[in-house]
Design an enzyme around this catalytic site. Structure first.
Site, PDB file in Angstrom:
ATOM      1  N   CYS A  61     -45.531  52.827   6.769  1.00 39.59           N
ATOM      2  CA  CYS A  61     -45.711  53.043   8.210  1.00 39.59           C
ATOM      3  C   CYS A  61     -44.485  52.568   8.990  1.00 39.59           C
ATOM      4  CB  CYS A  61     -46.972  52.283   8.653  1.00 39.59           C
ATOM      5  SG  CYS A  61     -47.167  52.107  10.415  1.00 39.59           S
ATOM      6  N   CYS A  64     -45.181  50.173  11.880  1.00 40.49           N
ATOM      7  CA  CYS A  64     -45.474  48.833  11.331  1.00 40.49           C
ATOM      8  C   CYS A  64     -44.181  48.081  11.048  1.00 40.49           C
ATOM      9  CB  CYS A  64     -46.281  48.945  10.044  1.00 40.49           C
ATOM     10  SG  CYS A  64     -47.876  49.750  10.219  1.00 40.49           S
TER      11      CYS A  64
END
Length: 140
Positions: A61, A64
């Site tokens: 991600c 993230c």
């Protein structure tokens, strides 16, 4: 003769490098840890006396990856008033399901074993800082 001088110089250089290394013996000001198991989550997050920001993330991600240095820096600024637990949703799908994590990143503040606040998605640093500061203030 030259080889002996070179050897002496390299030995002296190595000794200086060893002497220049600094070791800190002070206590850690904040705690950031990766959750290793559901039992680890239970012991370090749910049973914690201080509030814990739980960062549900995935290694693939990109938001993230962008959030990680922001939240780590902000938790560090709080100097031990709050902890940061990192939960990889691919390794701990049960925890992600238990906390209704449908998309990442998700930040959850836990206090006394209960979810207090939640933030979904990548946020700017000022918003996260205010959010964490509010949680620390409410914990006192």
């Amino acid at each position: 003769m030259q080889r002996q001088i070179v050897n002496l110089l390299s030995n002296a250089t190595r000794q200086l490098r060893c002497q220049q290394r600094a070791f800190s013996v002070s206590s850690q000001r904040w705690e950031i840890f990766k959750v290793q198991s559901p039992e680890d989550f239970e012991n370090k997050v749910k049973k914690s006396q201080t509030p814990v920001v739980v960062d549900f993330f995935a290694t693939w991600c990109n938001p993230c990856k962008m959030l990680t240095p922001r939240i780590e820096s902000i938790v560090g600024e709080q100097a031990g008033s709050i902890k940061l637990a990192k939960v990889d949703i691919d390794e701990h799908t049960d925890l992600a399901l238990d906390y209704d994590v449908a998309a990442v990143p998700v930040l959850v503040i836990m206090q006394n074993g209960k979810e207090v606040q939640r933030m979904v998605g990548l946020q700017d640093e000022d918003k996260i800082r205010a959010w964490v500061a509010t949680a620390v203030k409410n914990a006192k």
